[in-house]
Design an enzyme around this catalytic site. Structure first.
Site, PDB file in Angstrom:
ATOM      1  N   ASP A  77       0.859  -1.188   0.000  1.00 15.32           N
ATOM      2  CA  ASP A  77       0.000   0.000   0.000  1.00 15.32           C
ATOM      3  C   ASP A  77       0.892   1.234   0.000  1.00 15.32           C
ATOM      4  O   ASP A  77       1.724   1.396   0.901  1.00 15.32           O
ATOM      5  CB  ASP A  77      -0.898  -0.025   1.233  1.00 15.32           C
ATOM      6  CG  ASP A  77      -1.959   1.064   1.225  1.00 15.32           C
ATOM      7  OD1 ASP A  77      -2.094   1.775   0.212  1.00 15.32           O
ATOM      8  OD2 ASP A  77      -2.657   1.190   2.249  1.00 15.32           O
ATOM      9  N   ASN A  85      -1.326  12.657  -5.323  1.00 13.53           N
ATOM     10  CA  ASN A  85      -2.248  13.100  -6.371  1.00 13.53           C
ATOM     11  C   ASN A  85      -2.672  14.544  -6.169  1.00 13.53           C
ATOM     12  O   ASN A  85      -2.742  15.316  -7.128  1.00 13.53           O
ATOM     13  CB  ASN A  85      -3.481  12.203  -6.421  1.00 13.53           C
ATOM     14  CG  ASN A  85      -3.241  10.909  -7.163  1.00 13.53           C
ATOM     15  OD1 ASN A  85      -2.377  10.829  -8.022  1.00 13.53           O
ATOM     16  ND2 ASN A  85      -4.009   9.890  -6.826  1.00 13.53           N
ATOM     17  N   HIS A  90      -2.597  13.786 -10.908  1.00  9.77           N
ATOM     18  CA  HIS A  90      -2.824  12.355 -11.149  1.00  9.77           C
ATOM     19  C   HIS A  90      -1.783  11.758 -12.093  1.00  9.77           C
ATOM     20  O   HIS A  90      -1.486  10.565 -12.004  1.00  9.77           O
ATOM     21  CB  HIS A  90      -4.240  12.125 -11.685  1.00  9.77           C
ATOM     22  CG  HIS A  90      -5.285  12.373 -10.646  1.00  9.77           C
ATOM     23  ND1 HIS A  90      -5.610  11.431  -9.704  1.00  9.77           N
ATOM     24  CD2 HIS A  90      -6.055  13.451 -10.382  1.00  9.77           C
ATOM     25  CE1 HIS A  90      -6.538  11.910  -8.902  1.00  9.77           C
ATOM     26  NE2 HIS A  90      -6.832  13.141  -9.301  1.00  9.77           N
ATOM     27  N   ASP A  94       0.123   8.426 -11.284  1.00 12.58           N
ATOM     28  CA  ASP A  94       0.194   7.289 -12.208  1.00 12.58           C
ATOM     29  C   ASP A  94       1.639   6.837 -12.406  1.00 12.58           C
ATOM     30  O   ASP A  94       1.925   5.641 -12.459  1.00 12.58           O
ATOM     31  CB  ASP A  94      -0.423   7.646 -13.556  1.00 12.58           C
ATOM     32  CG  ASP A  94      -1.935   7.732 -13.518  1.00 12.58           C
ATOM     33  OD1 ASP A  94      -2.539   7.350 -12.489  1.00 12.58           O
ATOM     34  OD2 ASP A  94      -2.519   8.182 -14.525  1.00 12.58           O
ATOM     35  N   GLU A 120      -4.143   2.368  -4.891  1.00  8.37           N
ATOM     36  CA  GLU A 120      -2.702   2.281  -4.647  1.00  8.37           C
ATOM     37  C   GLU A 120      -2.307   0.988  -3.935  1.00  8.37           C
ATOM     38  O   GLU A 120      -1.223   0.888  -3.380  1.00  8.37           O
ATOM     39  CB  GLU A 120      -2.234   3.486  -3.827  1.00  8.37           C
ATOM     40  CG  GLU A 120      -2.647   3.488  -2.374  1.00  8.37           C
ATOM     41  CD  GLU A 120      -4.065   3.964  -2.104  1.00  8.37           C
ATOM     42  OE1 GLU A 120      -4.402   4.071  -0.913  1.00  8.37           O
ATOM     43  OE2 GLU A 120      -4.841   4.221  -3.037  1.00  8.37           O
TER      44      GLU A 120
END
Length: 178
Positions: A77, A85, A90, A94, A120
């Protein structure tokens, strides 16, 4: 057939129909493989998706019960991913996800699997692995991630939980423990 031209036309027609059939079958097989990939893999990270994870974990549990081969499951995690983000966008988030998947894949053997659980969170299946070997892989990954991923200017860390497959486990209980 009454004449040589009729026979020739028949042979040419049969050959063309056979060729078109072969081309159609080849295209079908290519498209089928593409659809299977899309149906079983995350398009961003190319990790297996939840559907493939469930199928693979079910198989690992069955294999474990038949062969008593060790297996470990690790759940990764990304810490504070929302802040990445929010702060960097974003696209940066990514890139972090893709880098995480690439780093994990580099550490895994051919018998192991990587899945994107969602957002995530990722799941790593370590097949035919002892507890000591699995713990070593998990610790190596944890150290590598927490040493820093050079994607954004803030530190990116990962929390990892893991669990060995126990005789009474089904795949959901195994995943929960991890």
């Amino acid at each position: 057939f009454n004449s040589l031209p009729e026979r020739a036309i028949f042979v040419v027609t049969a050959a063309l129909i056979t060729l078109y059939g072969w081309i159609s079958k080849s295209q079908y097989e290519i498209q089928k493989r593409q659809l299977e990939t899309l149906a079983h893999h995350d398009p961003l990270t190319h990790a297996g998706n939840r559907r493939l994870m469930q199928k693979t974990l079910e198989g690992a549990v069955v294999s474990h019960h038949k062969r008593h081969a060790g297996a470990m499951l690790a759940v990764l995690d990304l810490d504070h991913f929302k802040s990445i983000n929010d702060r960097y966008g974003h696209e940066a988030g990514d890139r972090v996800l893709v880098m995480l998947a690439d780093i994990v894949r580099q550490r895994l053997s051919e018998k192991d699997s990587l899945f994107r659980l969602g957002g995530e969170e990722f799941v790593v299946l370590l097949n035919n692995t002892t507890t000591v070997q699995g713990a070593r892989v998990v610790n190596d990954l944890h150290q590598q991630f927490n040493a820093g991923m050079d994607v954004i200017s803030m530190p990116v860390t990962v929390s990892i939980g893991w669990a060995e497959l126990l005789p009474d486990d089904d795949w959901p209980s195994w995943l929960r423990r991890a």
